[in-house]
Write a protein that holds these residues in place. Structure first.
Motif, PDB file in Angstrom:
ATOM      1  N   ALA A 125     -10.044 -18.748  21.572  1.00 44.12           N
ATOM      2  CA  ALA A 125     -10.151 -17.476  20.850  1.00 44.12           C
ATOM      3  C   ALA A 125      -9.468 -16.396  21.686  1.00 44.12           C
ATOM      4  O   ALA A 125      -9.800 -16.211  22.858  1.00 44.12           O
ATOM      5  CB  ALA A 125     -11.619 -17.138  20.620  1.00 44.12           C
ATOM      6  N   ASP A 126      -8.499 -15.705  21.093  1.00 47.83           N
ATOM      7  CA  ASP A 126      -7.736 -14.680  21.816  1.00 47.83           C
ATOM      8  C   ASP A 126      -8.242 -13.299  21.423  1.00 47.83           C
ATOM      9  O   ASP A 126      -7.898 -12.793  20.367  1.00 47.83           O
ATOM     10  CB  ASP A 126      -6.243 -14.825  21.510  1.00 47.83           C
ATOM     11  CG  ASP A 126      -5.383 -14.058  22.514  1.00 47.83           C
ATOM     12  OD1 ASP A 126      -5.949 -13.390  23.400  1.00 47.83           O
ATOM     13  OD2 ASP A 126      -4.147 -14.143  22.398  1.00 47.83           O
ATOM     14  N   GLU A 127      -9.054 -12.698  22.250  1.00 51.49           N
ATOM     15  CA  GLU A 127      -9.673 -11.398  21.983  1.00 51.49           C
ATOM     16  C   GLU A 127     -10.261 -11.336  20.573  1.00 51.49           C
ATOM     17  O   GLU A 127      -9.916 -10.458  19.786  1.00 51.49           O
ATOM     18  CB  GLU A 127      -8.629 -10.290  22.182  1.00 51.49           C
ATOM     19  CG  GLU A 127      -7.873 -10.466  23.489  1.00 51.49           C
ATOM     20  CD  GLU A 127      -7.508  -9.170  24.186  1.00 51.49           C
ATOM     21  OE1 GLU A 127      -8.186  -8.174  23.941  1.00 51.49           O
ATOM     22  OE2 GLU A 127      -6.563  -9.199  24.991  1.00 51.49           O
ATOM     23  N   PRO A 128     -11.178 -12.268  20.259  1.00 51.66           N
ATOM     24  CA  PRO A 128     -11.654 -12.396  18.871  1.00 51.66           C
ATOM     25  C   PRO A 128     -12.468 -11.203  18.400  1.00 51.66           C
ATOM     26  O   PRO A 128     -12.649 -11.030  17.194  1.00 51.66           O
ATOM     27  CB  PRO A 128     -12.530 -13.662  18.917  1.00 51.66           C
ATOM     28  CG  PRO A 128     -13.014 -13.733  20.327  1.00 51.66           C
ATOM     29  CD  PRO A 128     -11.851 -13.226  21.155  1.00 51.66           C
TER      30      PRO A 128
ATOM     31  N   LYS B 138      -2.628 -14.191  29.771  1.00 52.65           N
ATOM     32  CA  LYS B 138      -3.810 -14.813  29.143  1.00 52.65           C
ATOM     33  C   LYS B 138      -3.434 -15.520  27.840  1.00 52.65           C
ATOM     34  O   LYS B 138      -3.798 -16.683  27.623  1.00 52.65           O
ATOM     35  CB  LYS B 138      -4.885 -13.747  28.859  1.00 52.65           C
ATOM     36  CG  LYS B 138      -5.327 -12.970  30.084  1.00 52.65           C
ATOM     37  CD  LYS B 138      -6.413 -11.966  29.738  1.00 52.65           C
ATOM     38  CE  LYS B 138      -5.974 -10.880  28.767  1.00 52.65           C
ATOM     39  NZ  LYS B 138      -4.905  -9.991  29.290  1.00 52.65           N
ATOM     40  N   THR B 139      -2.718 -14.808  26.969  1.00 48.16           N
ATOM     41  CA  THR B 139      -2.330 -15.411  25.689  1.00 48.16           C
ATOM     42  C   THR B 139      -1.397 -16.594  25.924  1.00 48.16           C
ATOM     43  O   THR B 139      -1.527 -17.640  25.270  1.00 48.16           O
ATOM     44  CB  THR B 139      -1.655 -14.357  24.787  1.00 48.16           C
ATOM     45  OG1 THR B 139      -2.610 -13.330  24.489  1.00 48.16           O
ATOM     46  CG2 THR B 139      -1.155 -14.964  23.489  1.00 48.16           C
ATOM     47  N   THR B 140      -0.487 -16.440  26.878  1.00 48.92           N
ATOM     48  CA  THR B 140       0.436 -17.535  27.194  1.00 48.92           C
ATOM     49  C   THR B 140      -0.341 -18.792  27.596  1.00 48.92           C
ATOM     50  O   THR B 140      -0.075 -19.892  27.098  1.00 48.92           O
ATOM     51  CB  THR B 140       1.380 -17.110  28.346  1.00 48.92           C
ATOM     52  OG1 THR B 140       2.081 -15.934  27.947  1.00 48.92           O
ATOM     53  CG2 THR B 140       2.367 -18.204  28.681  1.00 48.92           C
TER      54      THR B 140
HETATM   55 MG   LIG Z   1      -2.780 -11.369  24.988  1.00 41.54          MG
END
Ligand SMILES: [Mg+2]
Ligand SMILES: Nc1ncnc2c1ncn2[C@@H]1O[C@H](COP(=O)(O)OP(=O)(O)O)[C@@H](O)[C@H]1O
Length: 237
Positions: A169-172, A48-50
Protein backbone atom coordinates in the motif's frame (compact mmCIF):
# COMPACT_ATOMS: atom_id res chain seq x y z
CA UNK A 1 10.14 -20.52 11.70
CA UNK A 2 8.20 -18.10 9.56
CA UNK A 3 8.85 -18.23 5.87
CA UNK A 4 10.44 -15.21 4.21
CA UNK A 5 7.91 -13.36 2.04
CA UNK A 6 10.36 -10.81 0.67
CA UNK A 7 14.12 -11.34 0.30
CA UNK A 8 15.99 -8.43 -1.26
CA UNK A 9 19.77 -8.44 -1.60
CA UNK A 10 22.01 -5.62 -2.78
CA UNK A 11 19.22 -4.03 -4.78
CA UNK A 12 20.13 -1.21 -7.11
CA UNK A 13 17.68 0.82 -9.15
CA UNK A 14 18.84 3.37 -11.70
CA UNK A 15 16.47 5.41 -13.84
CA UNK A 16 18.19 6.46 -17.02
CA UNK A 17 16.22 9.10 -18.89
CA UNK A 18 18.95 9.68 -21.48
CA UNK A 19 19.95 13.13 -20.19
CA UNK A 20 20.33 12.12 -16.55
CA UNK A 21 20.70 9.09 -14.34
CA UNK A 22 19.02 8.80 -10.94
CA UNK A 23 19.84 5.96 -8.54
CA UNK A 24 17.25 6.09 -5.75
CA UNK A 25 18.20 2.65 -4.40
CA UNK A 26 21.74 1.38 -3.98
CA UNK A 27 22.80 -1.66 -1.97
CA UNK A 28 19.41 -2.13 -0.34
CA UNK A 29 18.80 -5.44 1.46
CA UNK A 30 15.52 -6.26 3.17
CA UNK A 31 13.85 -9.34 4.64
CA UNK A 32 10.14 -9.41 5.37
CA UNK A 33 8.75 -12.54 7.01
CA UNK A 34 5.36 -13.99 6.11
CA UNK A 35 2.66 -12.39 8.25
CA UNK A 36 4.57 -9.19 9.06
CA UNK A 37 3.02 -5.73 8.99
CA UNK A 38 5.79 -3.38 7.93
CA UNK A 39 5.66 0.40 7.59
CA UNK A 40 8.09 2.04 5.21
CA UNK A 41 8.84 5.68 5.98
CA UNK A 42 11.23 8.27 4.58
CA UNK A 43 11.38 11.70 3.02
CA UNK A 44 9.85 12.48 -0.35
CA UNK A 45 12.06 11.20 -3.15
CA UNK A 46 13.84 8.65 -0.97
CA UNK A 47 12.75 5.73 -3.15
CA UNK A 48 9.79 4.34 -1.15
CA UNK A 49 7.47 3.98 -4.15
CA UNK A 50 10.32 2.61 -6.25
CA UNK A 51 11.03 -0.09 -3.65
CA UNK A 52 7.33 -0.96 -3.31
CA UNK A 53 6.92 -1.18 -7.10
CA UNK A 54 9.93 -3.49 -7.37
CA UNK A 55 8.54 -5.77 -4.63
CA UNK A 56 5.19 -5.80 -6.44
CA UNK A 57 6.76 -6.59 -9.82
CA UNK A 58 5.45 -3.35 -11.34
CA UNK A 59 8.96 -1.95 -11.80
CA UNK A 60 12.22 -3.85 -12.30
CA UNK A 61 15.53 -3.75 -10.43
CA UNK A 62 18.73 -2.75 -12.21
CA UNK A 63 20.84 -5.14 -10.11
CA UNK A 64 20.50 -7.42 -7.11
CA UNK A 65 18.18 -10.20 -5.99
CA UNK A 66 14.41 -9.88 -5.54
CA UNK A 67 12.67 -13.01 -4.25
CA UNK A 68 8.99 -12.58 -3.32
CA UNK A 69 6.88 -15.44 -1.97
CA UNK A 70 9.59 -17.86 -3.06
CA UNK A 71 9.81 -16.64 -6.65
CA UNK A 72 12.88 -14.92 -8.09
CA UNK A 73 10.79 -12.35 -9.94
CA UNK A 74 13.72 -10.83 -11.85
CA UNK A 75 13.90 -14.10 -13.78
CA UNK A 76 10.30 -13.95 -15.06
CA UNK A 77 9.25 -12.88 -18.54
CA UNK A 78 6.79 -9.98 -18.75
CA UNK A 79 3.85 -12.30 -19.36
CA UNK A 80 4.78 -14.62 -16.48
CA UNK A 81 5.39 -11.62 -14.21
CA UNK A 82 1.92 -10.21 -14.99
CA UNK A 83 0.31 -13.52 -14.03
CA UNK A 84 2.51 -13.86 -10.95
CA UNK A 85 1.53 -10.34 -9.84
CA UNK A 86 -2.19 -11.00 -10.18
CA UNK A 87 -2.00 -14.08 -7.99
CA UNK A 88 0.54 -12.93 -5.42
CA UNK A 89 0.34 -9.19 -4.82
CA UNK A 90 -2.50 -6.80 -4.00
CA UNK A 91 -1.61 -3.14 -4.62
CA UNK A 92 -3.35 -0.21 -2.93
CA UNK A 93 -2.60 3.29 -4.27
CA UNK A 94 -2.85 6.70 -2.62
CA UNK A 95 -5.20 7.96 -5.36
CA UNK A 96 -7.37 4.79 -5.34
CA UNK A 97 -6.93 4.32 -9.14
CA UNK A 98 -10.47 3.07 -9.70
CA UNK A 99 -11.88 3.15 -13.22
CA UNK A 100 -14.61 5.83 -13.21
CA UNK A 101 -16.79 4.13 -15.86
CA UNK A 102 -17.05 0.89 -13.89
CA UNK A 103 -19.16 0.17 -10.81
CA UNK A 104 -17.56 -0.85 -7.53
CA UNK A 105 -18.33 -4.48 -8.33
CA UNK A 106 -16.86 -4.25 -11.85
CA UNK A 107 -13.72 -2.54 -10.53
CA UNK A 108 -13.19 -5.33 -8.02
CA UNK A 109 -13.81 -8.03 -10.66
CA UNK A 110 -11.06 -6.63 -12.91
CA UNK A 111 -8.04 -8.58 -11.58
CA UNK A 112 -10.02 -11.82 -11.89
CA UNK A 113 -10.38 -11.21 -15.63
CA UNK A 114 -6.68 -12.07 -15.90
CA UNK A 115 -7.25 -15.50 -14.31
CA UNK A 116 -9.20 -18.51 -15.54
CA UNK A 117 -12.26 -17.71 -13.43
CA UNK A 118 -15.82 -17.96 -14.79
CA UNK A 119 -18.29 -15.06 -14.66
CA UNK A 120 -20.35 -16.51 -11.79
CA UNK A 121 -17.38 -17.10 -9.52
CA UNK A 122 -15.93 -13.74 -10.49
CA UNK A 123 -19.10 -12.04 -9.34
CA UNK A 124 -19.27 -14.01 -6.07
CA UNK A 125 -15.62 -13.36 -5.17
CA UNK A 126 -15.96 -9.64 -5.90
CA UNK A 127 -19.12 -9.47 -3.75
CA UNK A 128 -17.29 -11.27 -0.94
CA UNK A 129 -14.35 -8.87 -1.11
CA UNK A 130 -16.66 -5.83 -1.04
CA UNK A 131 -18.57 -7.33 1.87
CA UNK A 132 -15.30 -7.84 3.73
CA UNK A 133 -14.57 -4.10 3.53
CA UNK A 134 -18.11 -3.16 4.62
CA UNK A 135 -19.48 -2.16 1.20
CA UNK A 136 -22.04 -4.90 0.49
CA UNK A 137 -24.63 -2.14 -0.04
CA UNK A 138 -22.56 -0.20 -2.60
CA UNK A 139 -21.98 -2.82 -5.32
CA UNK A 140 -23.63 -0.86 -8.14
CA UNK A 141 -22.26 2.54 -7.17
CA UNK A 142 -19.77 4.31 -9.40
CA UNK A 143 -16.60 5.77 -7.84
CA UNK A 144 -17.96 9.35 -8.13
CA UNK A 145 -20.97 8.28 -6.01
CA UNK A 146 -18.69 7.16 -3.17
CA UNK A 147 -16.71 9.09 -0.55
CA UNK A 148 -12.91 8.99 -0.64
CA UNK A 149 -12.83 6.48 2.20
CA UNK A 150 -15.36 4.26 0.42
CA UNK A 151 -13.37 4.48 -2.81
CA UNK A 152 -10.25 3.38 -0.97
CA UNK A 153 -12.19 0.47 0.51
CA UNK A 154 -13.25 -0.55 -3.01
CA UNK A 155 -9.57 -0.40 -3.94
CA UNK A 156 -8.73 -2.65 -0.99
CA UNK A 157 -11.42 -5.11 -2.12
CA UNK A 158 -9.84 -5.09 -5.59
CA UNK A 159 -6.43 -5.75 -3.99
CA UNK A 160 -7.65 -8.78 -2.01
CA UNK A 161 -10.06 -10.33 -4.54
CA UNK A 162 -7.44 -12.75 -5.87
CA UNK A 163 -6.50 -13.71 -2.28
CA UNK A 164 -2.84 -12.65 -2.58
CA UNK A 165 -0.37 -13.47 0.23
CA UNK A 166 1.14 -10.00 0.18
CA UNK A 167 -0.48 -6.57 0.17
CA UNK A 168 1.48 -3.43 -0.63
CA UNK A 169 0.00 0.00 0.00
CA UNK A 170 1.54 3.31 -1.11
CA UNK A 171 0.39 6.06 1.26
CA UNK A 172 -3.11 4.52 1.35
CA UNK A 173 -4.43 7.11 3.81
CA UNK A 174 -2.70 10.12 2.27
CA UNK A 175 -5.91 11.47 0.72
CA UNK A 176 -8.35 10.59 3.48
CA UNK A 177 -9.96 12.35 6.44
CA UNK A 178 -9.21 11.07 9.95
CA UNK A 179 -12.27 8.79 10.16
CA UNK A 180 -11.64 7.12 6.78
CA UNK A 181 -7.96 6.84 7.65
CA UNK A 182 -8.84 4.91 10.81
CA UNK A 183 -11.17 2.61 8.82
CA UNK A 184 -8.54 1.84 6.20
CA UNK A 185 -5.84 1.20 8.83
CA UNK A 186 -8.24 -1.05 10.70
CA UNK A 187 -8.97 -3.08 7.55
CA UNK A 188 -5.25 -3.47 6.82
CA UNK A 189 -4.66 -4.59 10.43
CA UNK A 190 -7.48 -7.14 10.16
CA UNK A 191 -6.09 -8.49 6.90
CA UNK A 192 -2.76 -8.91 8.64
CA UNK A 193 -3.94 -10.33 11.94
CA UNK A 194 -6.99 -12.38 10.98
CA UNK A 195 -6.00 -13.52 7.52
CA UNK A 196 -2.23 -13.62 7.92
CA UNK A 197 -1.54 -11.33 4.97
CA UNK A 198 1.90 -9.81 4.81
CA UNK A 199 1.39 -6.03 4.58
CA UNK A 200 3.97 -3.47 3.48
CA UNK A 201 2.70 0.09 3.78
CA UNK A 202 4.46 3.29 2.75
CA UNK A 203 3.45 6.24 4.89
CA UNK A 204 4.58 9.73 5.85
CA UNK A 205 2.49 9.69 8.96
CA UNK A 206 3.87 8.34 12.28
CA UNK A 207 0.30 7.72 13.48
CA UNK A 208 -0.42 5.45 10.48
CA UNK A 209 2.95 3.76 10.93
CA UNK A 210 2.07 2.93 14.54
CA UNK A 211 -0.36 0.18 13.42
CA UNK A 212 2.61 -1.69 11.95
CA UNK A 213 4.78 -4.00 13.99
CA UNK A 214 7.99 -2.93 12.33
CA UNK A 215 8.99 0.40 10.86
CA UNK A 216 11.72 0.90 8.30
CA UNK A 217 13.14 4.29 7.40
CA UNK A 218 14.52 4.78 3.94
CA UNK A 219 16.94 7.66 3.58
CA UNK A 220 19.28 8.20 0.63
CA UNK A 221 18.88 4.57 -0.33
CA UNK A 222 19.79 3.27 3.14
CA UNK A 223 17.34 1.32 5.29
CA UNK A 224 17.11 1.81 9.05
CA UNK A 225 15.10 -0.83 10.87
CA UNK A 226 13.04 -0.32 14.05
CA UNK A 227 11.11 -3.04 15.83
CA UNK A 228 7.95 -1.64 17.44
CA UNK A 229 6.38 -2.94 20.63
CA UNK A 230 3.51 -5.33 19.91
CA UNK A 231 0.47 -3.30 18.85
CA UNK A 232 -1.63 -4.03 21.92
CA UNK A 233 -5.09 -2.47 21.91
CA UNK A 234 -4.38 -0.87 18.56
CA UNK A 235 -8.01 -0.37 17.67
CA UNK A 236 -8.61 2.92 15.90
CA UNK A 237 -9.76 5.63 18.28
MG1 LIG B 1 6.10 7.78 -3.31
N1 LIG C 1 10.05 6.59 -13.79
C1 LIG C 1 11.04 7.37 -13.29
N2 LIG C 1 11.96 7.92 -14.12
C2 LIG C 1 12.98 8.68 -13.62
N3 LIG C 1 13.15 8.95 -12.32
C3 LIG C 1 12.26 8.43 -11.45
C4 LIG C 1 11.16 7.61 -11.89
N4 LIG C 1 10.45 7.23 -10.79
C5 LIG C 1 11.07 7.79 -9.73
N5 LIG C 1 12.15 8.50 -10.11
C6 LIG C 1 13.09 9.21 -9.22
O1 LIG C 1 13.54 8.31 -8.21
C7 LIG C 1 13.59 8.93 -6.95
C8 LIG C 1 12.73 8.17 -5.94
O2 LIG C 1 11.36 8.32 -6.28
P1 LIG C 1 10.18 7.62 -5.47
O3 LIG C 1 10.49 6.18 -5.35
O4 LIG C 1 8.91 7.99 -6.14
O5 LIG C 1 10.32 8.32 -4.04
P2 LIG C 1 9.26 8.40 -2.83
O6 LIG C 1 8.13 7.48 -3.12
O7 LIG C 1 10.06 8.03 -1.61
O8 LIG C 1 8.83 9.84 -2.76
C9 LIG C 1 13.16 10.38 -7.17
O9 LIG C 1 14.30 11.16 -7.30
C10 LIG C 1 12.39 10.32 -8.46
O10 LIG C 1 12.46 11.54 -9.14
Amino acid sequence: MTRPMVEIRELRKTYDTGESKVTPLEGVSLDVAEGEFLALMGPSGSGKTTLLNIIAGIDSATAGTVVVNGTDIRGLSDAKLARWRTRNVGYIFQMFNLLPVLTALENVELPLNLLPVGAGRRRRQAEMALTAVGLADRLKHYPRQLSGGQQQRVAIARAIVTDPRIIVADEPTGNLDAKSEAEVLDILSQLNRRFGKTVIMVTHDPHSASVARRVIHLDKGILHDTQQPAPAGKEAP
